[in-house]
Design an enzyme around this catalytic site. Structure first.
Site, PDB file in Angstrom:
ATOM      1  CB  CYS A   2      21.363 -14.227  22.451  1.00  0.00           C
ATOM      2  SG  CYS A   2      21.555 -12.748  23.865  1.00  0.00           S
ATOM      3  NE  ARG A  27      19.290 -15.728  17.091  1.00  0.00           N
ATOM      4  CZ  ARG A  27      17.940 -16.284  17.020  1.00  0.00           C
ATOM      5  NH1 ARG A  27      17.556 -16.992  15.973  1.00  0.00           N
ATOM      6  NH2 ARG A  27      17.503 -16.208  18.312  1.00  0.00           N
ATOM      7  CD1 TRP A  74      21.430  -7.055  19.802  1.00  0.00           C
ATOM      8  CD2 TRP A  74      20.085  -6.846  21.740  1.00  0.00           C
ATOM      9  NE1 TRP A  74      20.730  -6.073  19.863  1.00  0.00           N
ATOM     10  CE2 TRP A  74      20.133  -5.686  20.810  1.00  0.00           C
ATOM     11  CE3 TRP A  74      19.442  -7.168  22.765  1.00  0.00           C
ATOM     12  CZ2 TRP A  74      19.158  -4.719  21.021  1.00  0.00           C
ATOM     13  CZ3 TRP A  74      18.547  -6.043  23.264  1.00  0.00           C
ATOM     14  CH2 TRP A  74      18.279  -4.876  22.452  1.00  0.00           C
ATOM     15  CG  ASN A  98      18.274 -16.324  23.005  1.00  0.00           C
ATOM     16  OD1 ASN A  98      17.884 -15.062  23.367  1.00  0.00           O
ATOM     17  ND2 ASN A  98      17.577 -16.821  21.798  1.00  0.00           N
ATOM     18  N   GLY A  99      17.816 -15.015  26.292  1.00  0.00           N
ATOM     19  CA  GLY A  99      16.679 -14.574  27.077  1.00  0.00           C
ATOM     20  C   GLY A  99      16.853 -13.704  28.231  1.00  0.00           C
ATOM     21  CD  GLU A 482       9.373  -1.427   5.228  1.00  0.00           C
ATOM     22  OE1 GLU A 482       9.173  -1.428   6.523  1.00  0.00           O
ATOM     23  OE2 GLU A 482      10.452  -2.170   5.125  1.00  0.00           O
ATOM     24  CE  LYS A 486      13.718  -1.955   6.256  1.00  0.00           C
ATOM     25  NZ  LYS A 486      12.669  -2.678   6.361  1.00  0.00           N
ATOM     26  CD  GLU A 489      15.822  -1.809   9.785  1.00  0.00           C
ATOM     27  OE1 GLU A 489      15.128  -2.083   8.753  1.00  0.00           O
ATOM     28  OE2 GLU A 489      16.204  -2.459  10.779  1.00  0.00           O
ATOM     29  CG  HIS A 505      -3.037  18.267  10.196  1.00  0.00           C
ATOM     30  ND1 HIS A 505      -3.800  19.178  10.603  1.00  0.00           N
ATOM     31  CD2 HIS A 505      -3.354  17.515   9.216  1.00  0.00           C
ATOM     32  CE1 HIS A 505      -5.071  18.794   9.730  1.00  0.00           C
ATOM     33  NE2 HIS A 505      -4.663  18.261   8.761  1.00  0.00           N
ATOM     34  CE  LYS A 605      15.779 -11.073   9.285  1.00  0.00           C
ATOM     35  NZ  LYS A 605      15.260  -9.773   8.550  1.00  0.00           N
TER      36      LYS A 605
HETATM   37  O1  M6R Z   1      10.605 -11.375  12.601  1.00  0.00           O
HETATM   38  P1  M6R Z   1       9.465 -10.172  12.753  1.00  0.00           P
HETATM   39  O2  M6R Z   1       8.822 -10.027  11.451  1.00  0.00           O
HETATM   40  O3  M6R Z   1       8.274 -10.389  13.782  1.00  0.00           O
HETATM   41  O4  M6R Z   1      10.430  -8.972  12.909  1.00  0.00           O
HETATM   42  C1  M6R Z   1       9.634  -7.914  13.234  1.00  0.00           C
HETATM   43  C2  M6R Z   1      10.546  -6.722  13.311  1.00  0.00           C
HETATM   44  O5  M6R Z   1      11.560  -6.793  14.215  1.00  0.00           O
HETATM   45  C3  M6R Z   1      11.428  -6.353  11.887  1.00  0.00           C
HETATM   46  O6  M6R Z   1      10.509  -6.270  10.986  1.00  0.00           O
HETATM   47  C4  M6R Z   1      12.269  -5.273  11.890  1.00  0.00           C
HETATM   48  O7  M6R Z   1      11.419  -4.082  12.285  1.00  0.00           O
HETATM   49  C5  M6R Z   1      13.063  -4.965  10.765  1.00  0.00           C
HETATM   50  N1  M6R Z   1      14.475  -4.896  11.172  1.00  0.00           N
HETATM   51  C6  M6R Z   1      12.840  -3.966   9.931  1.00  0.00           C
HETATM   52  O8  M6R Z   1      13.629  -3.989   8.813  1.00  0.00           O
END
Ligand code: M6R
Length: 610
Positions: A2, A27, A74, A98-99, A482, A486, A489, A505, A605
């Site tokens: 949000c 966001r 959101w 927001n919340g 990582e 990527k 997502e 394993h 975000k």
């Molecule tokens: O703002 P932050 O670094 O705390 O966010 C953590 C995660 O939400 C963030 O890294 C998320 O996993 C990304 N979308 C990954 O690309």
């Protein structure tokens, strides 16, 4: 998650609020809405889906309105529909939130028992009706807000306009971020500074329990007890243009390309002229000599940055370093030593991630020293910490974290070196050698970026596979995690990262000629072991995409597709170079699949609710 934007001033608010919503798009959201106050009348437009869906309806709002609030939602409670989108209305008011309101069911029942009809399935609507009842009874909006927030459990940042008062917007904050931007005869507010940084760089950050009234020429702040508070103004460091795409097709692509500059700026900030800057690295604000163990807490990509850090931090400091997902840490009653003997380090780009923030608060309550690595100055996590490092990444807008990851790893690396120096565990020679290599990292990074076209080409033959494995050892095991994150997502392809040594394993059962395996194997201490694992993959007809040294013919021969990276001696810097390859791979596969790279579905975000 949000986003909130608001404006009060002497210009038409429509473009400013709409532009603010676009800037908050990153966001993550699934519906949006705007409410304006003009001639003591509130007009609203809201729609499910993209912010642009509001455009055809903007002309129905009074163009002369100078007071407006906007919201990107959101979905948490209730599906992403027009009815559930904000603003929500009640008698004579419009509200954005927001919340999450945890006790909304009881409050809703209470209101329904009094005959209130609900139009949405949201938790937010209860706040609107509680406020509506207060205003109907003649309570001043400021007093109404104070009374209502005392009844709310959970997290919120709220903005309220009412036709009873056409000179102010009212705000409240508890748990979710809210910041006011101070202009000349006009004021702004937003969930974060990107909402208004192109208009003003003077900001007032609200703290939990604070309320505010925002007028054209004055802002007033008061606490839970109704006492007026002084305004603490901060001058923002982010320049207006730094949150723009600057000609790149996507923010993510721009941010991948910014990495060499981020590295240079980081090195300049933390080791100017070869001297480690203990002050900038937050070491002067903590009592390192007391520390017996370190817990790193973070989420998502920031968690992976913490996992890389564990590899170098533990031997550098001679202290146990645990890395934990904040969402687990905060609920599992972790063994923490009080009196500052445990240092809990949060890593967070936004500085607002709800679970990371809650973990820090828990650790603080238990008497730990708390430290953070954040990109956003004055964010909740930054403000909550005893000591902190501010990253030098600049605004990261793409939902997929790229330059923030590189920057987090590097900040942790600098911190680890300086902490080791403070503990007498870093020789001058060692320091000199590391700093020397760090200086050349941006150049190597530039070379790694040259692989872009080649990787874009490879994506053409990869984008239709439904599953991927990523493997590596040591720090490159974390880069494999990582890389898989990527890809998941932004391309919505199922991907898993594994330590190459773990294949036998379980995951090796998945391997056949239809399974692409991205194998990261630079010529480091793990090379031979990883190569054996890759041989095992090939023996089962796995489709190997190798990422390794430019001159490595063995890995190249084992791979059906190959991504060369420049060679560095330091394994952590080498891992950073491999990161560029997995970032591009995810990006170009997503492009081929036509997904929304900067705002992937369902993602936000900054995850400000748990
Ligand atoms: O703002 P932050 O670094 O705390 O966010 C953590 C995660 O939400 C963030 O890294 C998320 O996993 C990304 N979308 C990954 O690309």
């Amino acid at each position: 998650m949000c986003g909130i934007i608001g404006y009060i001033g002497s210009r038409s608010c429509l473009d400013i609020v709409f532009d603010g919503l676009k800037r908050l798009e990153y966001r993550g959201y699934d519906s949006a809405g705007i409410a304006v106050l003009h001639d003591r009348h509130i007009s609203i437009t809201k729609e499910a889906g993209k912010i642009d869906n509001l455009k055809p309806f903007l002309s129905q709002l009074p163009a002369a309105a100078q007071i407006g609030i906007g919201h990107t939602r959101w979905a948490t409670h209730g599906t992403p529909t027009k009815e559930n989108a904000h603003p929500h209305i009640s008698d004579r008011l419009a509200l954005i939130h927001n919340g999450i309101i945890e006790n909304y069911r009881e409050l809703k029942q209470e209101l329904q028992d009094k005959g209130v009809t609900f139009r949405s399935e949201t938790d937010t609507e209860v706040i609107a009706h509680l406020l509506g009842q207060e205003l109907k009874g003649g309570t001043h909006p400021q007093e109404a807000l104070m009374r209502v927030i005392q009844r709310l459990e959970g997290a919120f940042s709220l903005a309220l306009i009412t036709d009873q008062d056409d000179q102010h917007i009212y705000l409240a904050k508890q748990g979710s971020p809210l910041v006011i931007g101070l202009g000349q005869n006009e004021n702004f507010f937003g969930s974060d500074i990107t909402a208004f940084v192109s208009y003003t760089q003077k900001a007032v950050f609200l703290h939990d329990g604070e309320c505010a009234s925002v007028g054209r020429n004055e802002v007033k702040l008061w606490n839970r007890e109704g006492q007026e508070l002084p305004l603490k103004t901060t001058v923002l460091q982010w320049s207006p243009g730094s949150a723009d795409k600057q000609g790149y097709r996507h923010y993510m692509l721009k941010e991948i390309h910014e990495q060499p500059r981020v590295i240079s700026k980081t090195t300049q900030a933390f080791a100017p002229e070869g001297v480690l800057n203990h002050e900038a690295l937050g070491l002067n604000s903590i009592q390192l000599e007391k520390v017996k163990s370190i817990h790193i807490v973070a989420c998502g990509t920031a968690y992976y940055a913490g996992m890389v850090a564990k590899y170098f931090m533990e031997p550098a400091l001679g202290l146990p370093v645990n890395v934990e997902l904040a969402s687990e840490f905060r609920y599992r009653d972790p063994l923490l030593m009080g009196q500052g003997q445990t240092l809990v380090m949060a890593i967070s780009q936004s500085g607002e991630t709800a679970d990371t923030l809650a973990s820090l608060k828990l650790a603080k309550d238990k008497g730990c020293q708390i430290f953070s690595i954040c990109n956003v100055a004055y964010s909740s996590i930054h403000r909550e910490s005893h000591g902190s490092i501010l990253m030098h990444a600049g605004p990261e807008i793409g939902v997929a974290s790229t330059k923030a990851f590189t920057s987090q790893v590097l900040c942790a690396y600098f911190w680890s070196m300086a902490a080791a120096e403070k503990l007498g565990r870093l020789s001058a020679k060692d320091k000199e050698a590391r700093l020397q290599e760090l200086k050349s990292l941006p150049l190597y990074m530039d070379q790694a970026l040259n692989a872009e076209e080649h990787i874009a080409e490879l994506a053409n033959s990869l984008y239709e596979y439904p599953n991927f494995l990523f493997v590596g050892r040591g720090p490159n095991f974390i880069i494999a995690l990582e890389g898989a994150l990527k890809l998941k997502e932004i391309s919505y392809i199922h991907a898993e990262g594994y330590a190459a040594g773990e294949l036998k394993h379980g995951p090796i059962a998945l391997i056949d000629k239809h399974m692409p395996i991205v194998a990261i194997a630079p010529h480091d201490a793990y090379y031979e072991k990883t190569l054996s694992n890759i041989e095992e993959i090939r023996a089962r007809e796995g489709f190997v995409i190798g990422i390794g040294d430019e001159k490595d013919s063995r890995l190249r021969d084992l791979s059906q597709l190959y991504i060369p990276t420049p060679k560095m001696n330091n394994p952590y810097f080498q891992a950073i170079l491999a990161t560029v390859a997995v970032q591009f791979l995810a990006y170009y596969i997503a492009i081929k699949r036509g997904t929304d790279v900067d705002q992937p579905r369902n993602l936000a975000k900054s995850v400000t609710v748990e």
